[in-house]
Design a protein around this motif. Structure first.
Motif, PDB file in Angstrom:
ATOM      1  N   ALA A   4      -1.316  64.171   3.431  1.00  0.00           N
ATOM      2  CA  ALA A   4      -0.306  63.775   4.104  1.00  0.00           C
ATOM      3  C   ALA A   4       0.113  64.770   5.283  1.00  0.00           C
ATOM      4  O   ALA A   4       0.636  64.285   6.477  1.00  0.00           O
ATOM      5  CB  ALA A   4       1.263  63.838   3.132  1.00  0.00           C
ATOM      6  N   ASP A   5      -0.355  66.050   5.118  1.00  0.00           N
ATOM      7  CA  ASP A   5      -0.059  66.984   6.248  1.00  0.00           C
ATOM      8  C   ASP A   5      -1.089  66.855   7.347  1.00  0.00           C
ATOM      9  O   ASP A   5      -0.762  66.748   8.579  1.00  0.00           O
ATOM     10  CB  ASP A   5      -0.351  68.488   5.552  1.00  0.00           C
ATOM     11  CG  ASP A   5       0.136  69.418   6.661  1.00  0.00           C
ATOM     12  OD1 ASP A   5       1.325  69.490   6.815  1.00  0.00           O
ATOM     13  OD2 ASP A   5      -0.435  70.426   6.696  1.00  0.00           O
ATOM     14  N   ALA A   6      -2.331  66.491   7.255  1.00  0.00           N
ATOM     15  CA  ALA A   6      -3.336  65.945   8.186  1.00  0.00           C
ATOM     16  C   ALA A   6      -2.724  64.766   8.955  1.00  0.00           C
ATOM     17  O   ALA A   6      -2.981  64.768   9.994  1.00  0.00           O
ATOM     18  CB  ALA A   6      -4.411  66.101   7.521  1.00  0.00           C
ATOM     19  N   ALA A  27       0.414  77.089  14.217  1.00  0.00           N
ATOM     20  CA  ALA A  27       0.556  77.649  12.584  1.00  0.00           C
ATOM     21  C   ALA A  27       1.132  76.261  11.765  1.00  0.00           C
ATOM     22  O   ALA A  27       1.834  75.392  12.503  1.00  0.00           O
ATOM     23  CB  ALA A  27       1.619  78.836  12.680  1.00  0.00           C
ATOM     24  N   SER A  28       0.830  76.144  10.641  1.00  0.00           N
ATOM     25  CA  SER A  28       1.452  75.060   9.688  1.00  0.00           C
ATOM     26  C   SER A  28       1.227  75.449   8.365  1.00  0.00           C
ATOM     27  O   SER A  28       0.551  76.143   7.888  1.00  0.00           O
ATOM     28  CB  SER A  28       0.691  73.854  10.001  1.00  0.00           C
ATOM     29  OG  SER A  28      -0.566  73.951   9.577  1.00  0.00           O
ATOM     30  N   GLY A  29       2.098  74.710   7.615  1.00  0.00           N
ATOM     31  CA  GLY A  29       2.341  75.060   6.319  1.00  0.00           C
ATOM     32  C   GLY A  29       2.721  73.563   5.603  1.00  0.00           C
ATOM     33  O   GLY A  29       3.364  72.761   6.116  1.00  0.00           O
ATOM     34  N   ARG A  42       7.051  68.999   1.891  1.00  0.00           N
ATOM     35  CA  ARG A  42       7.670  69.608   2.855  1.00  0.00           C
ATOM     36  C   ARG A  42       6.758  70.053   3.830  1.00  0.00           C
ATOM     37  O   ARG A  42       5.876  70.938   3.529  1.00  0.00           O
ATOM     38  CB  ARG A  42       8.650  70.681   2.461  1.00  0.00           C
ATOM     39  CG  ARG A  42       9.525  70.130   1.751  1.00  0.00           C
ATOM     40  CD  ARG A  42      11.070  70.951   1.871  1.00  0.00           C
ATOM     41  NE  ARG A  42      12.118  70.202   1.384  1.00  0.00           N
ATOM     42  CZ  ARG A  42      12.924  69.571   1.987  1.00  0.00           C
ATOM     43  NH1 ARG A  42      12.767  69.204   3.154  1.00  0.00           N
ATOM     44  NH2 ARG A  42      14.079  69.165   1.535  1.00  0.00           N
ATOM     45  N   HIS A  43       6.852  69.986   5.257  1.00  0.00           N
ATOM     46  CA  HIS A  43       5.889  70.240   6.259  1.00  0.00           C
ATOM     47  C   HIS A  43       6.445  71.531   7.430  1.00  0.00           C
ATOM     48  O   HIS A  43       7.758  70.990   7.778  1.00  0.00           O
ATOM     49  CB  HIS A  43       5.389  69.208   6.976  1.00  0.00           C
ATOM     50  CG  HIS A  43       4.682  68.237   5.989  1.00  0.00           C
ATOM     51  ND1 HIS A  43       3.471  68.026   5.715  1.00  0.00           N
ATOM     52  CD2 HIS A  43       5.240  67.182   5.412  1.00  0.00           C
ATOM     53  CE1 HIS A  43       3.319  66.918   5.022  1.00  0.00           C
ATOM     54  NE2 HIS A  43       4.445  66.272   4.746  1.00  0.00           N
TER      55      HIS A  43
END
Length: 102
Positions: A4-6, A27-29, A42-43
């Motif tokens: 889902a993040d990608a 930056a990402s998480g 949660r992104h």
């Protein structure tokens, strides 16, 4: 939820391209999220762009944007500027989103 993040990253990049600018994810998480009836993620992304005016307008319209993330719904999304004019000339913003698996 990495999938889902990608997918969210790609959807955001396509949305920015349609708005006439590009950005770099600096930056990402992503962390799993669940309620009694839903599960998702949660992104958090920090993005930078050399197009501050276009990015400002895009961020303003982002909560109402029509973005598709296959297999997921964007339940909530929003952004704030961190620095409109960083030393390197880029504008930096933080985007937070909640995706829910369909």
């Amino acid at each position: 939820m990495i999938d889902a993040d990608a997918k969210l990253h790609r959807a955001l990049m396509r949305s920015a391209e349609r708005a006439g600018f590009g950005f770099e994810v600096v930056a990402s998480g992503c962390r799993a999220w669940r309620s009694a009836t839903f599960e998702g993620a949660r992104h958090e992304l920090t993005v930078a762009s050399h197009s501050p005016d276009a990015m400002r307008q895009w961020l303003h319209e982002l909560p109402e944007a029509d973005m598709r993330v296959a297999g997921h719904l964007i339940a909530d999304i929003g952004a704030v500027f961190v620095n409109e004019r960083a030393q390197d000339g880029r504008s930096v913003a933080r985007i937070e989103a909640l995706t829910v698996a369909e």
